[in-house]
Write a protein that holds these residues in place. Structure first.
Motif, PDB file in Angstrom:
ATOM      1  N   TYR A 149      39.323  48.042  35.391  1.00  0.00           N
ATOM      2  CA  TYR A 149      38.717  46.764  35.023  1.00  0.00           C
ATOM      3  C   TYR A 149      38.601  45.916  36.296  1.00  0.00           C
ATOM      4  O   TYR A 149      39.616  45.646  36.949  1.00  0.00           O
ATOM      5  CB  TYR A 149      39.577  46.024  33.999  1.00  0.00           C
ATOM      6  N   ALA A 150      37.400  45.519  36.632  1.00  0.00           N
ATOM      7  CA  ALA A 150      37.171  44.694  37.812  1.00  0.00           C
ATOM      8  C   ALA A 150      36.604  43.352  37.367  1.00  0.00           C
ATOM      9  O   ALA A 150      35.570  43.301  36.700  1.00  0.00           O
ATOM     10  CB  ALA A 150      36.214  45.379  38.778  1.00  0.00           C
ATOM     11  N   VAL A 151      37.287  42.267  37.730  1.00  0.00           N
ATOM     12  CA  VAL A 151      36.907  40.933  37.279  1.00  0.00           C
ATOM     13  C   VAL A 151      36.682  40.043  38.505  1.00  0.00           C
ATOM     14  O   VAL A 151      37.620  39.810  39.275  1.00  0.00           O
ATOM     15  CB  VAL A 151      37.997  40.311  36.387  1.00  0.00           C
ATOM     16  N   PRO A 152      35.468  39.539  38.718  1.00  0.00           N
ATOM     17  CA  PRO A 152      35.229  38.665  39.865  1.00  0.00           C
ATOM     18  C   PRO A 152      35.958  37.340  39.708  1.00  0.00           C
ATOM     19  O   PRO A 152      36.131  36.838  38.597  1.00  0.00           O
ATOM     20  CB  PRO A 152      33.708  38.466  39.854  1.00  0.00           C
ATOM     21  N   ILE A 153      36.395  36.780  40.829  1.00  0.00           N
ATOM     22  CA  ILE A 153      37.047  35.471  40.840  1.00  0.00           C
ATOM     23  C   ILE A 153      35.994  34.434  41.194  1.00  0.00           C
ATOM     24  O   ILE A 153      35.507  34.392  42.323  1.00  0.00           O
ATOM     25  CB  ILE A 153      38.203  35.446  41.855  1.00  0.00           C
ATOM     26  N   PRO A 195      35.865  30.552  40.707  1.00  0.00           N
ATOM     27  CA  PRO A 195      36.390  29.273  40.245  1.00  0.00           C
ATOM     28  C   PRO A 195      35.304  28.230  39.996  1.00  0.00           C
ATOM     29  O   PRO A 195      35.403  27.429  39.073  1.00  0.00           O
ATOM     30  CB  PRO A 195      37.310  28.834  41.385  1.00  0.00           C
ATOM     31  N   GLU A 196      34.265  28.221  40.833  1.00  0.00           N
ATOM     32  CA  GLU A 196      33.139  27.323  40.628  1.00  0.00           C
ATOM     33  C   GLU A 196      31.873  28.161  40.620  1.00  0.00           C
ATOM     34  O   GLU A 196      31.673  28.976  39.746  1.00  0.00           O
ATOM     35  CB  GLU A 196      33.118  26.228  41.704  1.00  0.00           C
ATOM     36  N   SER A 197      31.019  27.977  41.620  1.00  0.00           N
ATOM     37  CA  SER A 197      29.775  28.742  41.659  1.00  0.00           C
ATOM     38  C   SER A 197      29.843  29.911  42.636  1.00  0.00           C
ATOM     39  O   SER A 197      29.031  30.830  42.567  1.00  0.00           O
ATOM     40  CB  SER A 197      28.611  27.824  42.052  1.00  0.00           C
ATOM     41  N   GLU A 198      30.808  29.898  43.538  1.00  0.00           N
ATOM     42  CA  GLU A 198      30.909  30.929  44.573  1.00  0.00           C
ATOM     43  C   GLU A 198      31.929  31.992  44.186  1.00  0.00           C
ATOM     44  O   GLU A 198      33.030  31.679  43.738  1.00  0.00           O
ATOM     45  CB  GLU A 198      31.314  30.292  45.908  1.00  0.00           C
ATOM     46  N   ILE A 199      31.549  33.248  44.374  1.00  0.00           N
ATOM     47  CA  ILE A 199      32.466  34.358  44.133  1.00  0.00           C
ATOM     48  C   ILE A 199      33.385  34.481  45.349  1.00  0.00           C
ATOM     49  O   ILE A 199      32.914  34.690  46.469  1.00  0.00           O
ATOM     50  CB  ILE A 199      31.702  35.677  43.920  1.00  0.00           C
ATOM     51  N   VAL A 200      34.686  34.346  45.135  1.00  0.00           N
ATOM     52  CA  VAL A 200      35.618  34.371  46.265  1.00  0.00           C
ATOM     53  C   VAL A 200      36.364  35.692  46.377  1.00  0.00           C
ATOM     54  O   VAL A 200      36.942  35.988  47.420  1.00  0.00           O
ATOM     55  CB  VAL A 200      36.625  33.210  46.177  1.00  0.00           C
ATOM     56  N   GLY A 201      36.358  36.498  45.330  1.00  0.00           N
ATOM     57  CA  GLY A 201      37.074  37.768  45.391  1.00  0.00           C
ATOM     58  C   GLY A 201      37.011  38.506  44.074  1.00  0.00           C
ATOM     59  O   GLY A 201      36.210  38.180  43.202  1.00  0.00           O
ATOM     60  N   VAL A 202      37.871  39.498  43.937  1.00  0.00           N
ATOM     61  CA  VAL A 202      37.903  40.329  42.731  1.00  0.00           C
ATOM     62  C   VAL A 202      39.347  40.675  42.394  1.00  0.00           C
ATOM     63  O   VAL A 202      40.148  40.982  43.288  1.00  0.00           O
ATOM     64  CB  VAL A 202      37.114  41.642  42.927  1.00  0.00           C
ATOM     65  N   SER A 203      39.663  40.630  41.113  1.00  0.00           N
ATOM     66  CA  SER A 203      40.925  41.182  40.620  1.00  0.00           C
ATOM     67  C   SER A 203      40.618  42.526  39.970  1.00  0.00           C
ATOM     68  O   SER A 203      39.740  42.609  39.111  1.00  0.00           O
ATOM     69  CB  SER A 203      41.562  40.243  39.605  1.00  0.00           C
ATOM     70  N   THR A 204      41.323  43.551  40.383  1.00  0.00           N
ATOM     71  CA  THR A 204      41.097  44.905  39.866  1.00  0.00           C
ATOM     72  C   THR A 204      42.346  45.393  39.154  1.00  0.00           C
ATOM     73  O   THR A 204      43.454  45.299  39.700  1.00  0.00           O
ATOM     74  CB  THR A 204      40.763  45.870  41.019  1.00  0.00           C
ATOM     75  N   PHE A 205      42.173  45.906  37.935  1.00  0.00           N
ATOM     76  CA  PHE A 205      43.297  46.385  37.135  1.00  0.00           C
ATOM     77  C   PHE A 205      43.013  47.807  36.664  1.00  0.00           C
ATOM     78  O   PHE A 205      41.855  48.209  36.555  1.00  0.00           O
ATOM     79  CB  PHE A 205      43.529  45.472  35.934  1.00  0.00           C
ATOM     80  N   TYR A 206      44.066  48.540  36.365  1.00  0.00           N
ATOM     81  CA  TYR A 206      43.873  49.912  35.893  1.00  0.00           C
ATOM     82  C   TYR A 206      44.820  50.237  34.755  1.00  0.00           C
ATOM     83  O   TYR A 206      45.896  49.634  34.602  1.00  0.00           O
ATOM     84  CB  TYR A 206      44.062  50.909  37.043  1.00  0.00           C
ATOM     85  N   LEU A 207      44.412  51.184  33.957  1.00  0.00           N
ATOM     86  CA  LEU A 207      45.214  51.755  32.869  1.00  0.00           C
ATOM     87  C   LEU A 207      45.162  53.276  32.973  1.00  0.00           C
ATOM     88  O   LEU A 207      44.105  53.834  33.282  1.00  0.00           O
ATOM     89  CB  LEU A 207      44.663  51.326  31.512  1.00  0.00           C
ATOM     90  N   ARG A 208      46.273  53.923  32.708  1.00  0.00           N
ATOM     91  CA  ARG A 208      46.296  55.384  32.705  1.00  0.00           C
ATOM     92  C   ARG A 208      45.637  55.962  31.459  1.00  0.00           C
ATOM     93  O   ARG A 208      45.353  57.138  31.403  1.00  0.00           O
ATOM     94  CB  ARG A 208      47.743  55.875  32.785  1.00  0.00           C
ATOM     95  N   ARG A 209      45.405  55.101  30.470  1.00  0.00           N
ATOM     96  CA  ARG A 209      44.775  55.545  29.224  1.00  0.00           C
ATOM     97  C   ARG A 209      43.565  54.639  28.961  1.00  0.00           C
ATOM     98  O   ARG A 209      43.434  53.591  29.558  1.00  0.00           O
ATOM     99  CB  ARG A 209      45.764  55.425  28.062  1.00  0.00           C
ATOM    100  N   GLN A 210      42.723  55.049  28.035  1.00  0.00           N
ATOM    101  CA  GLN A 210      41.599  54.213  27.644  1.00  0.00           C
ATOM    102  C   GLN A 210      42.044  53.270  26.537  1.00  0.00           C
ATOM    103  O   GLN A 210      42.453  53.701  25.468  1.00  0.00           O
ATOM    104  CB  GLN A 210      40.423  55.074  27.171  1.00  0.00           C
ATOM    105  N   SER A 211      41.973  51.985  26.813  1.00  0.00           N
ATOM    106  CA  SER A 211      42.415  50.987  25.848  1.00  0.00           C
ATOM    107  C   SER A 211      41.775  49.653  26.197  1.00  0.00           C
ATOM    108  O   SER A 211      41.411  49.409  27.355  1.00  0.00           O
ATOM    109  CB  SER A 211      43.938  50.866  25.870  1.00  0.00           C
ATOM    110  N   SER A 212      41.643  48.783  25.229  1.00  0.00           N
ATOM    111  CA  SER A 212      41.095  47.452  25.471  1.00  0.00           C
ATOM    112  C   SER A 212      42.189  46.522  25.979  1.00  0.00           C
ATOM    113  O   SER A 212      43.388  46.774  25.781  1.00  0.00           O
ATOM    114  CB  SER A 212      40.480  46.890  24.191  1.00  0.00           C
ATOM    115  N   LEU A 213      41.797  45.441  26.624  1.00  0.00           N
ATOM    116  CA  LEU A 213      42.747  44.455  27.110  1.00  0.00           C
ATOM    117  C   LEU A 213      43.353  43.683  25.937  1.00  0.00           C
ATOM    118  O   LEU A 213      42.788  43.640  24.843  1.00  0.00           O
ATOM    119  CB  LEU A 213      42.042  43.486  28.070  1.00  0.00           C
ATOM    120  N   LEU A 214      44.490  43.053  26.187  1.00  0.00           N
ATOM    121  CA  LEU A 214      45.178  42.318  25.133  1.00  0.00           C
ATOM    122  C   LEU A 214      44.552  40.960  24.849  1.00  0.00           C
ATOM    123  O   LEU A 214      44.881  40.329  23.841  1.00  0.00           O
ATOM    124  CB  LEU A 214      46.658  42.130  25.498  1.00  0.00           C
TER     125      LEU A 214
END
Length: 230
Positions: A116-120, A122-141
């Protein structure tokens, strides 16, 4: 849990419950991992520029995923940064025409994952990305909208851009004293270090679309109690 106040309360609780000897970005990232229900993650700023910097990775897998993005020059996190949109992908052994080299490298070195890759943004400018992983296929909480709010609030807390969280009077002595007083109250409520408490104030100010001065006033007047928020 999918509401704004709930996710901010959980962020405060998880950050307060993590070891204080770890850097703040790592504790914030671990809090996101817990809230999202994933196995690990990382936070990287300026994803496709020479100034790119990975603030933290929760484990070796998250760290290697960041390395592979940079080495092969493609992948879901880079795509999220370039397009400003969250993306989910499963590396399950099949070919992926969007980023074939990345998928092949992940399959070979790490194995099957959901990413799961989520851009950061805060306003109009993209400042970075948070990347998360799961060993299985599942939806986020939590749902996608709340996830974006959480990641952007954490981004504000870590980048600490005063234009995003302060109002025009925030440079005054009275204003800074108010922020300091509120920071001390949050430290007492949650047992946090000063930088942690201030980061949570920034995150709350962003999520409530108010100023750092305003959220500090709410803490001082006990309209906002981090220890009592549920």
């Amino acid at each position: 849990m999918s509401d704004r106040s709930g996710v901010l309360a959980q962020l405060a609780r998880v950050v307060a419950g993590t070891a204080s000897d770890s850097p703040l970005p790592l504790r914030m990232c671990r809090a996101c991992v817990s809230i999202l229900g994933v196995d690990g993650g990382s936070i990287t700023l300026a994803y496709d520029s020479p100034q790119r910097v990975t603030l933290c990775s929760t484990d070796n897998v998250a760290e290697r995923l960041e390395d592979l993005h940079e080495v092969v020059g493609e992948g879901p996190s880079l795509w999220a940064y370039e397009h400003g949109m969250a993306v989910t992908t499963a590396v399950d052994g099949g070919a992926d025409h969007r980023w074939p080299q990345f998928a092949e490298s992940v399959k070979r070195e790490i194995g099957q994952l959901s990413i799961y890759a989520v851009p950061i943004i805060p306003e109009s400018e993209i400042v970075g990305v948070s990347t998360f992983y799961l060993r299985r296929q599942s939806s986020l909480l939590i749902d996608e909208e709340t996830c974006r709010l959480l990641i952007n609030a954490v981004g504000v807390a870590l980048v600490a851009d005063p234009d995003l969280t302060d109002d025009g009077s925030a440079g005054s002595w009275a204003s800074r004293d108010k922020v300091s007083q509120a920071t001390g109250m949050v430290m007492a409520q949650l047992g946090l270090r000063p930088e942690d408490a201030l980061a949570l104030l920034r995150a709350h100010a962003y999520a409530d679309n108010t100023s750092l001065n305003g959220v500090s006033q709410a803490v001082i007047e006990r309209r906002l109690d981090f220890a009592g928020t549920d």
